[in-house]
Design a protein around this motif. Sequence first.
Motif, PDB file in Angstrom:
ATOM      1  N   ILE A 151       0.830  -1.198   0.000  1.00 59.31           N
ATOM      2  CA  ILE A 151       0.000   0.000   0.000  1.00 59.31           C
ATOM      3  C   ILE A 151       0.866   1.249   0.000  1.00 59.31           C
ATOM      4  O   ILE A 151       0.344   2.354   0.091  1.00 59.31           O
ATOM      5  N   GLN A 152       2.177   1.079  -0.116  1.00 59.72           N
ATOM      6  CA  GLN A 152       3.108   2.208  -0.196  1.00 59.72           C
ATOM      7  C   GLN A 152       3.924   2.069  -1.476  1.00 59.72           C
ATOM      8  O   GLN A 152       4.836   1.259  -1.569  1.00 59.72           O
ATOM      9  N   LYS A 153       3.590   2.868  -2.491  1.00 62.31           N
ATOM     10  CA  LYS A 153       4.254   2.789  -3.785  1.00 62.31           C
ATOM     11  C   LYS A 153       4.496   4.194  -4.342  1.00 62.31           C
ATOM     12  O   LYS A 153       3.785   4.638  -5.243  1.00 62.31           O
ATOM     13  N   PRO A 154       5.459   4.918  -3.827  1.00 61.94           N
ATOM     14  CA  PRO A 154       5.750   6.226  -4.417  1.00 61.94           C
ATOM     15  C   PRO A 154       6.168   6.072  -5.868  1.00 61.94           C
ATOM     16  O   PRO A 154       7.007   5.242  -6.191  1.00 61.94           O
ATOM     17  N   HIS A 155       5.574   6.868  -6.741  1.00 64.54           N
ATOM     18  CA  HIS A 155       5.760   6.641  -8.176  1.00 64.54           C
ATOM     19  C   HIS A 155       7.024   7.278  -8.735  1.00 64.54           C
ATOM     20  O   HIS A 155       7.434   6.958  -9.852  1.00 64.54           O
TER      21      HIS A 155
END
Length: 353
Positions: A151-155
């Motif tokens: 749920i943590q996916k910095p693009h």
Amino acid sequence: MPWSLDLVPLPPCALLGGPPLSGLLWTILLLFLWYCYRVGSDPPSHSGMLKSGSGRSSFSRSSSRSPVDPRHSAPKASAAITMETVEEEEGTESYLTPVLSHAPFPTEAAAESRKLYRALQEYAKRYSWAGMGRIHKGLRNQARINDRPSIQKPHLFYLPDVPSIPFFPRDAHRHDIEVLEASYPIILAEFQAMYQRGIDTKLGWSYQGPKGQTVFPLYNAGECVASNCRACPCTYRTLLSLRTFISSNSLGSAGFWLLGPGATLGGAYGPTNTRLRCHLGLQTPAQCELVVGGEPQCWSEGHCLLVDDSFLHTISHNGGAEDGPRVIFSVDLWHPNVAAAERQALDYIFAPE
């Protein structure tokens, strides 16, 4: 030739007696000689080696090893001291692995990641590789960040080994939060003055995302919007007094964010986990909600929320037209687990274009 301990003259001891004390001293002497012999015959230990589990690091003056492919040949000679790293059994890289200018970058990396990697190399040549291990690892693994179930996916950029949670306590940035909350009345007054003039792109406003969201930026992607800052001078000075405000690279922004009634911002990820977004509530109807990483929170007027928006997050305003827009003053602050050397490097790598 037979010999005895009586041949060595020893001073007499009236209290303990001659022969017993003589034997004790000879025993101690023999033990000391035996200890010296064992210490001298043992091989020297290398206390300077770094050991951790199945990996270790050592210093070498003549050769270096690529942190990516162990079969990649290194230059035969090198004037600088480099670090030779033995990879772990599972094939994973340690963030202590140094960045080498000749190390091949992953072929699956996007053009943007390659650009950032070249900027890191330029920074290291100008300054130092010291403290750049996590940034190097993050750039190399960025191509795989979107493939992992999380749920943590910095693009844009993910800094590995940074402990994080959706909402941070006030103590993470107590000084800056107290400054913002103490300045709440003047920040609110300057916003109301701007709002009464009308929302128009000619007046410094911009529309972002879905319909119903507008922004009056003071800093946009690390660049100061001079005309807007002149319109809010006290708010601008408050920004400059913050210790951890990201004002020198494209990861940082600050400004007034409005969300109209009925508007919802769907699930999204922020660009990086190296920052926290500080939301100072200015106008917060009860029907507004912020959900980050599955945890819901509501804004409160005059108080701050510290949010890691690299987690999946949604924003909704379920109120009616009579409630008016939700208004926050948003400021991007450095994540407290990002070191000073890493901040300086990120300022260079993500410098405004």
